[in-house]
Structure formats: structure tokens, C-alpha cells
Design an enzyme around this catalytic site. Structure first.
Site, PDB file in Angstrom:
ATOM      1  N   HIS A  56     -15.917 -79.425 -64.884  1.00 16.20           N
ATOM      2  CA  HIS A  56     -15.741 -80.725 -64.866  1.00 16.20           C
ATOM      3  C   HIS A  56     -17.664 -81.289 -64.019  1.00 16.20           C
ATOM      4  O   HIS A  56     -18.821 -81.143 -64.722  1.00 16.20           O
ATOM      5  CB  HIS A  56     -14.829 -81.744 -64.671  1.00 16.20           C
ATOM      6  CG  HIS A  56     -14.078 -81.770 -65.392  1.00 16.20           C
ATOM      7  ND1 HIS A  56     -14.122 -82.102 -66.532  1.00 16.20           N
ATOM      8  CD2 HIS A  56     -12.744 -81.256 -64.844  1.00 16.20           C
ATOM      9  CE1 HIS A  56     -12.499 -81.878 -66.551  1.00 16.20           C
ATOM     10  NE2 HIS A  56     -12.008 -82.118 -66.076  1.00 16.20           N
ATOM     11  N   HIS A  75     -11.337 -77.546 -60.410  1.00 18.95           N
ATOM     12  CA  HIS A  75     -12.291 -78.664 -60.546  1.00 18.95           C
ATOM     13  C   HIS A  75     -12.737 -79.104 -59.106  1.00 18.95           C
ATOM     14  O   HIS A  75     -12.716 -79.262 -58.414  1.00 18.95           O
ATOM     15  CB  HIS A  75     -11.154 -79.829 -60.821  1.00 18.95           C
ATOM     16  CG  HIS A  75      -9.557 -78.939 -62.141  1.00 18.95           C
ATOM     17  ND1 HIS A  75      -8.952 -79.104 -61.891  1.00 18.95           N
ATOM     18  CD2 HIS A  75     -10.242 -79.069 -63.207  1.00 18.95           C
ATOM     19  CE1 HIS A  75      -8.307 -78.636 -63.166  1.00 18.95           C
ATOM     20  NE2 HIS A  75      -8.774 -79.038 -63.975  1.00 18.95           N
ATOM     21  N   HIS A 131     -11.767 -73.703 -70.112  1.00 19.42           N
ATOM     22  CA  HIS A 131     -10.719 -74.045 -69.310  1.00 19.42           C
ATOM     23  C   HIS A 131      -9.291 -74.934 -70.605  1.00 19.42           C
ATOM     24  O   HIS A 131     -10.383 -76.110 -71.490  1.00 19.42           O
ATOM     25  CB  HIS A 131     -11.720 -75.219 -68.562  1.00 19.42           C
ATOM     26  CG  HIS A 131     -10.847 -76.168 -67.721  1.00 19.42           C
ATOM     27  ND1 HIS A 131     -10.285 -76.132 -67.071  1.00 19.42           N
ATOM     28  CD2 HIS A 131     -10.350 -77.756 -67.583  1.00 19.42           C
ATOM     29  CE1 HIS A 131      -9.469 -76.540 -65.822  1.00 19.42           C
ATOM     30  NE2 HIS A 131      -9.280 -77.318 -66.262  1.00 19.42           N
ATOM     31  N   HIS A 168      -5.114 -76.571 -70.346  1.00 17.69           N
ATOM     32  CA  HIS A 168      -4.126 -76.819 -70.022  1.00 17.69           C
ATOM     33  C   HIS A 168      -3.517 -76.684 -71.155  1.00 17.69           C
ATOM     34  O   HIS A 168      -3.551 -77.838 -71.653  1.00 17.69           O
ATOM     35  CB  HIS A 168      -3.467 -77.729 -68.831  1.00 17.69           C
ATOM     36  CG  HIS A 168      -5.136 -77.652 -67.723  1.00 17.69           C
ATOM     37  ND1 HIS A 168      -4.993 -77.522 -66.857  1.00 17.69           N
ATOM     38  CD2 HIS A 168      -6.206 -79.078 -67.899  1.00 17.69           C
ATOM     39  CE1 HIS A 168      -6.062 -77.511 -65.886  1.00 17.69           C
ATOM     40  NE2 HIS A 168      -6.869 -78.757 -66.899  1.00 17.69           N
ATOM     41  N   HIS A 201      -7.091 -75.479 -57.458  1.00 16.66           N
ATOM     42  CA  HIS A 201      -6.814 -76.708 -57.990  1.00 16.66           C
ATOM     43  C   HIS A 201      -8.329 -77.537 -58.221  1.00 16.66           C
ATOM     44  O   HIS A 201      -8.962 -77.841 -58.980  1.00 16.66           O
ATOM     45  CB  HIS A 201      -5.867 -77.446 -58.051  1.00 16.66           C
ATOM     46  CG  HIS A 201      -5.549 -78.511 -59.262  1.00 16.66           C
ATOM     47  ND1 HIS A 201      -5.922 -79.602 -58.622  1.00 16.66           N
ATOM     48  CD2 HIS A 201      -4.817 -78.770 -60.489  1.00 16.66           C
ATOM     49  CE1 HIS A 201      -5.682 -80.871 -59.499  1.00 16.66           C
ATOM     50  NE2 HIS A 201      -5.170 -79.727 -60.810  1.00 16.66           N
ATOM     51  N   GLN A 247      -0.599 -79.744 -72.081  1.00 18.68           N
ATOM     52  CA  GLN A 247      -0.914 -81.324 -72.092  1.00 18.68           C
ATOM     53  C   GLN A 247      -0.637 -81.586 -73.804  1.00 18.68           C
ATOM     54  O   GLN A 247      -1.278 -82.799 -73.452  1.00 18.68           O
ATOM     55  CB  GLN A 247      -2.044 -81.085 -71.687  1.00 18.68           C
ATOM     56  CG  GLN A 247      -1.967 -81.303 -69.613  1.00 18.68           C
ATOM     57  CD  GLN A 247      -3.374 -81.401 -68.750  1.00 18.68           C
ATOM     58  OE1 GLN A 247      -4.066 -81.949 -69.169  1.00 18.68           O
ATOM     59  NE2 GLN A 247      -3.187 -80.833 -67.561  1.00 18.68           N
ATOM     60  N   ASP A 304      -9.942 -78.378 -72.147  1.00 15.48           N
ATOM     61  CA  ASP A 304      -9.277 -78.929 -70.921  1.00 15.48           C
ATOM     62  C   ASP A 304      -7.638 -79.619 -71.540  1.00 15.48           C
ATOM     63  O   ASP A 304      -6.860 -78.855 -71.868  1.00 15.48           O
ATOM     64  CB  ASP A 304      -9.687 -79.985 -70.691  1.00 15.48           C
ATOM     65  CG  ASP A 304      -9.494 -80.673 -69.188  1.00 15.48           C
ATOM     66  OD1 ASP A 304      -8.386 -80.314 -68.213  1.00 15.48           O
ATOM     67  OD2 ASP A 304     -10.089 -81.671 -68.784  1.00 15.48           O
ATOM     68  N   TYR A 363      -1.199 -74.017 -63.862  1.00 14.35           N
ATOM     69  CA  TYR A 363      -1.061 -74.454 -62.442  1.00 14.35           C
ATOM     70  C   TYR A 363       0.295 -74.814 -63.078  1.00 14.35           C
ATOM     71  O   TYR A 363       1.339 -74.977 -60.997  1.00 14.35           O
ATOM     72  CB  TYR A 363      -1.673 -75.550 -61.591  1.00 14.35           C
ATOM     73  CG  TYR A 363      -1.574 -76.932 -62.764  1.00 14.35           C
ATOM     74  CD1 TYR A 363      -0.406 -77.840 -62.707  1.00 14.35           C
ATOM     75  CD2 TYR A 363      -3.564 -77.309 -63.014  1.00 14.35           C
ATOM     76  CE1 TYR A 363      -0.955 -78.711 -63.181  1.00 14.35           C
ATOM     77  CE2 TYR A 363      -3.314 -78.407 -64.258  1.00 14.35           C
ATOM     78  CZ  TYR A 363      -2.788 -79.237 -64.057  1.00 14.35           C
ATOM     79  OH  TYR A 363      -2.538 -81.010 -64.840  1.00 14.35           O
ATOM     80  N   ARG A 396      -9.035 -81.520 -53.624  1.00 11.22           N
ATOM     81  CA  ARG A 396      -7.780 -82.306 -53.770  1.00 11.22           C
ATOM     82  C   ARG A 396      -6.634 -81.279 -52.849  1.00 11.22           C
ATOM     83  O   ARG A 396      -5.542 -81.875 -52.774  1.00 11.22           O
ATOM     84  CB  ARG A 396      -7.590 -83.423 -54.876  1.00 11.22           C
ATOM     85  CG  ARG A 396      -8.978 -84.460 -54.819  1.00 11.22           C
ATOM     86  CD  ARG A 396      -7.836 -85.284 -56.626  1.00 11.22           C
ATOM     87  NE  ARG A 396      -8.583 -84.791 -57.526  1.00 11.22           N
ATOM     88  CZ  ARG A 396      -7.621 -84.187 -58.802  1.00 11.22           C
ATOM     89  NH1 ARG A 396      -6.944 -84.494 -58.782  1.00 11.22           N
ATOM     90  NH2 ARG A 396      -8.454 -84.007 -59.633  1.00 11.22           N
TER      91      ARG A 396
HETATM   92 ZN   LIG Z   1      -8.359 -79.397 -66.393  1.00 15.03          ZN
END
Ligand SMILES: [Zn+2]
Length: 474
Positions: A280, A243, A61, A63, A216, A66, A331, A130, A219
Site C-alpha cells: 500500500h 503493510h 499481494h 489474502h 503484518h 478474503q 489484496d 496470516y 500495528r
Molecule cells: Zn493486505
């Protein structure tokens, strides 16, 4: 090519004097066989003195973009101290960075992030992607432009990538997408799946890149979209990631909206099985642990990020005992040290239970911690991402990592203590050489394009692309 390390991690233990034969043409290991000391084929072989060979680590996992906000979110605005700086205020800063990046910036940041992974022994990344559209929210002429940039970044470093294409539709359960989430948007499951199918088709000839499907989170994806996303993953036999329950507020929102907890909802929606990786899965009740275990699903823990964001502790032992698999991810890249991800799963259990050797298997009269932690970093990741890597065995992909047995952090090791010393105590720079797909990508801790890759990243960072923006609303 044949590698002759001192020690090789095979079938959950270090074994001496094995020869590992690799076919760079197919990118696979062709044989693992005894190589008695002194009998080396010097024409075709590499004698790896003071080196141990382990399977390349699989990062379930990531991104990549980030990486740009590392450090910059560690000085949150003082006004956050009402409720305290937390995951949600961090997310606002992350959106600030996501909104500014050009396609070239995305490439340069991802490339640097992947190189940093390679240096810590990661050979495959599951990139949870994403960031899809232009900064103003309109699709690029090729709607998969940014996915292609990220795949190209991995290719340029020499890393294997599973691009988990992420469906992102709402700003919260039943809430419209926020303006600051405009680059993530999927207008319908049909549009998203068509775009994902286009991406799969475009990478079909690339041996180092494959595609998976992701929602995603609960949510960001309506419940009634889940069956079609899952069905597409089943039809094409792709991994499916989402997630789940990173924060208590997500669990509460799911209960309020749907009358059940997140994993129960996944089960009702038919989205539970071996194909599922729940990323997670921090805040689970006993019933949810049981559901994930019975389904043989994978939980991808991201311990350094969960620690950074104050998410909470993984129920690691409970999940394993229930039958679930645990993979590992970096992550948000608050640090890139895959040994640290492994050891935290065990160390968190020790702190919580006030015991030692909690996640361990019995061998003879000993409890061994290293084998289960190394399996999380290799085989469980391979299972989660549907890659045929993560083990040193004839037929497997030749993704391999050399460990420096002369490194000070390992000094004093013996054949019996090397594995726990490596996993629980070593510095990340014990990694000296890395092969991916049978080709050497890192040699003596250096990469052929290391200087350029770093300079490209620093250009983006200095240009202010990473200015965190605490304002706005999600
Ligand atoms: Zn993540």
C-alpha cells in the site's frame, strides 16, 4: 515445445513472428528466436493464430480467504454511518469470515481464488498468509497446516506461489491481540521464525512454492521484533513484506507511539532496502517517498482494493521518480482483473494531476504508457517476490499468457496500438491460455478442474462460512 504467436512482448515491445521455445522438464524458456512466417516445426510447435504472448502477471499481494466476503461487505450496517462505513468496519466483517473457516474451507476458497487469478493472466501469487491457527486459537498439530493448505490449493490449480508467512502479534501498537485475531497469533519472534523455517524446509522440493517473511504491519508487530524478522530474511535471502500506511489512522498511531512516521521507523529499525516490499504505502510524506526510493525498495500497490476500502491514492509517479519500484496486488479480491490494477495506477494520476500519459516513458517523439505499467505487473512483481519470472527471455521461468487478438475489446488494434489498447482498455477475458512452469494450465479459457473448484467454493459460501459479523472488537 515451441510456441508461435503472432506477436510476443519482448524487451518492452510487441515483436512479430518470434518462436518461444519452452522446456517443460525444467519449466524454463530455452530460446526466443525469429520464426519467419510459414517455417514452423509442426511436430513440436503450437501455431497460435490471432494470439499475442505476454509474460505471466505476478500478483504481489493476496489474502486468498478474503475472496469469500466479496459483495457481502458492500451492505454495511446502517449504524456505521456515524463515522461512515470505512476500512475499520470492513475489517470487522473480514474477521467474522476468518473466524469460521475450517482447514478444508481455506483450501477450497483459496483454490477458487487462484483459479480466478489464473483466468486473468496471473501466474505467480504472493500470498500474505496470516490465518495460522484453529478457530479457537490453538495451533494445529502441524502449526503450518493452513499454509500447507494454501500452497496445495495453488499447486492444484497450477499456479506458482510465494507464501509470505506473516508475523502477527498485537491488536494495535502496544495493545494485546484481540480475541477475534486469535487465529493470527505469534507469541514471540523466535516461535514465528522457527515455524517459518519449518515451512521453508517442508516446501524445499516443490518447484512451484517458495516462502518469504512478512510482518503484518506496525500495528501488529512490535518495533523491537522487526530486526530479528528482517535479519532472518537476510540470512536466508528471502523477500520481506509489510503493510505500511494504508490508513491515516495508522500513521497517526505510529507517530504517537514512536515519535516518527512509519517509513522513518522502518529505516531506524534497519528494515529498509531492496528486500523490502511496503504494501500500500498510501499515506507517505515527501521524506518517506525519498527513503523508499533511495533504498530501492518496492511498493506493492493494490489499486482496486484501495479504491474499495477508501484508502486513498498511491503517489505513483513520485515513488518511481525517487527510485522505488511499484508492483501490483489484488489484496482483498474485491475484483480479479489484473489489467485493471495496472491501468488504475496511471488513471489515478490522471485524475489527480488533470494530465494524460503521466506514468510513461518517451520513445522517439511519443510518450508510452504501456511499458511501465506492464513492468509493474511482471518484472517488479518478480523482484518483490524473488522469482525468476516476469519476462519472455531464454533462461526465465516459462510462465506465459496468450491474448486473444480477435476479442471485441481489442478490435481495431495495430502493432503500434496493441499494448496501450490491452493495458488501458481490454476486458479481462482476452486471456485464453496460460502456461506456468512450462505446463499449460488454462486452455481456451477453461481449466481441467474448473467445475469442481467452483463447486467446492460454493459449498463453503452456501454453508455460511462467509457470514460477515459486524460486531465484536479488534
Ligand atoms: Zn493486505
Amino acid at each position: 515445445m515451441t510456441l508461435y504467436p503472432d506477436l510476443t512482448w519482448v524487451r518492452d515491445r510487441f515483436q512479430r513472428d518470434l518462436a518461444v521455445e519452452v522446456d517443460a522438464g525444467t519449466g524454463r524458456i530455452t530460446a526466443v528466436a525469429p520464426a519467419p512466417a510459414g517455417r514452423f516445426d509442426y511436430q513440436r510447435g503450437i501455431r497460435m493464430r490471432s494470439r499475442a504472448l505476454v509474460p505471466g502477471f505476478i500478483n504481489g499481494h493476496s489474502h486468498a480467504f478474503q475472496r469469500l466476503i466479496r459483495g457481502r461487505t458492500q451492505r454495511p450496517p446502517a449504524q456505521d454511518n456515524g463515522d461512515g462505513a470505512n476500512f475499520w468496519t470492513w475489517r470487522e466483517a473480514m474477521y467474522g469470515a476468518a473466524l469460521t473457516l475450517s482447514a478444508d474451507d481455506v483450501y477450497r476458497v483459496a483454490r477458487f481464488c487462484f483459479l480466478e487469478m489464473l483466468r486473468t493472466g496471473i501466474t505467480t501469487v504472493g500470498e500474505f498468509h496470516y490465518l495460522h491457527h484453529q478457530p479457537d486459537g490453538r495451533p494445529y498439530p502441524d502449526p503450518n497446516e493452513l499454509a500447507h493448505r494454501v500452497i496445495a490449493a495453488a499447486g492444484s490449480v497450477g499456479m506458482r506461489i510465494v507464501l509470505l508467512n506473516v508475523c502477527y502479534a498485537t491488536g494495535g501498537i502496544g495493545a494485546p491481540l484481540g480475541d477475534r485475531q486469535r487465529r493470527f497469533r505469534a507469541p514471540s519472534p523466535e516461535e514465528f521464525l522457527e515455524r517459518t523455517h519449518g515451512l521453508s524446509t517442508a516446501v524445499v522440493d516443490r518447484p512451484m512454492a517458495t516462502v518469504g517473511i512478512a510482518a503484518h504491519s506496525l500495528r501488529a508487530v512490535p518495533r523491537d521484533w522487526l530486526p530479528s524478522l528482517w535479519g532472518a530474511a537476510e540470512d536466508r535471502d528471502l523477500p520481506f513484506h509489510i503493510h505500511v500506511s494504508e490508513q491515516p489512522a495508522e500513521v497517526e498511531a505510529t507517530v504517537a507511539a514512536y515519535g516518527m512516521r512509519p517509513v522513518q521507523l522502518l529505516e531506524r529499525a534497519g528494515v529498509l532496502g531492496e528486500r523490502l516490499t511496503a504494501v500500500h504505502a498510501t499515506h507517505l510524506d515527501d521524506g518517506e517517498v525519498e527513503l523508499l526510493g533511495r533504498a530501492g525498495s518496492t511498493v506493492c500497490a493494490c489499486p482496486t482494493t484501495e479504491r474499495d476500502l477508501g484508502d486513498g491514492f498511491l503517489r505513483g509517479l513520485d515513488l518511481l521518480e525517487a527510485g522505488a519500484h511499484i508492483a501490483l496486488g489484488t489484496d482483498s479480491h474485491t475484483m480479479l482483473n489484473f489489467l485493471e490494477e495496472m491501468r488504475l495506477v496511471e488513471y489515478h494520476e490522471r485524475l489527480l494531476r488533470r494530465q494524460r500519459a503521466v506514468i510513461a516513458e518517451e520513445r522517439g517523439d511519443l510518450r508510452l504508457v504501456a511499458p511501465p505499467l506492464l513492468r509493474m505487473a511482471t518484472q517488479a512483481g518478480a523482484r518483490s517476490l524473488h522469482t525468476d519470472a516476469g519476462r519472455i527471455e531464454a533462461g526465465a521461468l516459462a510462465d506465459l499468457v496468450a491474448i486473444d487478438l480477435d476479442h471485441p475489446s481489442l478490435a481495431g488494434w495495430s502493432d503500434d496500438t496493441l499494448a496501450p489498447t490491452l493495458v488501458l482498455s481490454a476486458s479481462p477475458d482476452v486471456v485464453t491460455d496460460v502456461w506456468v512452469d512450462g505446463v499449460q494450465r488454462l486452455r481456451d479459457r477453461s481449466h481441467a478442474d474448473g467445475g469442481d473448484i467452483m463447486a467446492g467454493f460454493l459449498d463453503v459460501a452456501r454453508a455460511g462460512g462467509a457470514k460477515p459479523d459486524g460486531g465484536g472488537s479488534a
